[in-house]
Scaffold this active site. Sequence first.
Site, PDB file in Angstrom:
ATOM      1  CG  ASN A  62      -0.120   2.650   0.214  1.00  0.00           C
ATOM      2  OD1 ASN A  62       0.722   2.382   1.051  1.00  0.00           O
ATOM      3  ND2 ASN A  62      -1.173   3.389   0.500  1.00  0.00           N
ATOM      4  CD  GLU A  64      -2.336   7.596  -0.778  1.00  0.00           C
ATOM      5  OE1 GLU A  64      -2.387   8.764  -0.329  1.00  0.00           O
ATOM      6  OE2 GLU A  64      -3.065   6.667  -0.362  1.00  0.00           O
ATOM      7  CD  GLU A  75      -2.366  -4.985  -2.535  1.00  0.00           C
ATOM      8  OE1 GLU A  75      -1.960  -3.809  -2.656  1.00  0.00           O
ATOM      9  OE2 GLU A  75      -3.475  -5.265  -2.059  1.00  0.00           O
TER      10      GLU A  75
HETATM   11  N1  THU Z   1      -4.339   0.367  -1.516  1.00  0.00           N
HETATM   12  C1  THU Z   1      -3.381  -0.583  -1.662  1.00  0.00           C
HETATM   13  O1  THU Z   1      -2.175  -0.303  -1.575  1.00  0.00           O
HETATM   14  N2  THU Z   1      -3.788  -1.852  -1.928  1.00  0.00           N
HETATM   15  C2  THU Z   1      -5.072  -2.239  -2.081  1.00  0.00           C
HETATM   16  O2  THU Z   1      -5.342  -3.373  -2.437  1.00  0.00           O
HETATM   17  C3  THU Z   1      -6.149  -1.292  -1.810  1.00  0.00           C
HETATM   18  C4  THU Z   1      -5.753   0.119  -1.628  1.00  0.00           C
HETATM   19  C5  THU Z   1      -3.902   1.745  -1.258  1.00  0.00           C
HETATM   20  C6  THU Z   1      -4.139   2.673  -2.403  1.00  0.00           C
HETATM   21  C7  THU Z   1      -4.213   4.006  -1.701  1.00  0.00           C
HETATM   22  O3  THU Z   1      -2.892   4.490  -1.551  1.00  0.00           O
HETATM   23  C8  THU Z   1      -4.763   3.665  -0.319  1.00  0.00           C
HETATM   24  O4  THU Z   1      -4.590   2.276  -0.156  1.00  0.00           O
HETATM   25  C9  THU Z   1      -6.219   4.029  -0.125  1.00  0.00           C
HETATM   26  O5  THU Z   1      -6.999   3.478  -1.111  1.00  0.00           O
END
Ligand code: THU
Length: 157
Positions: A62, A64, A75
């Site tokens: 992920n 941000e 994903e």
């Molecule tokens: N996040 C993911 O990477 N995958 C998911 O399926 C759910 C949430 C991440 C997004 C964000 O950076 C952090 O988790 C908190 O929501």
Amino acid sequence: MTERLINIKYHEYTSLEELEEKDRELAKAAIEAMKGSYAPYSHFNVGAAVRLSNGLIVKGANQENAAFPSGLCAERTAMFSAGASYPDKAMVSIAIAGGVMGRLAKAPATPCGACRQVMAQYQLKGGKPMSVIMIGDGQIWKFDKVDDILPLIFDSI
Ligand code: THU
């Protein structure tokens, strides 16, 4: 009126060792991918690993952003990278791991709705079932196809 029930089958494991070799390798790649997470706001680190039909593994984490919607889940980072770099290869499996401050959470990492929809699209594109492996510390779930985590998939256009 007819009441209908949708049943969902999945496999539960208590350790990585219980997984078959290929799934274990993919699960470890997802855990490893957590290191690439950039999560200065949520501090929730997610790693994902996609296996292609030629055996190759593509990782994602992920990412941000201060403008929150500009960030992306692990994903989709992995799937978009795989789709962009290997457009002719089907995605046959995806593993997901997550936790706070880089430590794998106890509960398996369950993908958000948007990521499930993207999985559904790549499963359709690849023409093969894409299994989904959700990893937690001491609890691992495997679903044989995206339909099992996104029943009644939208693919009508
Ligand atoms: N996040 C993911 O990477 N995958 C998911 O399926 C759910 C949430 C991440 C997004 C964000 O950076 C952090 O988790 C908190 O929501």
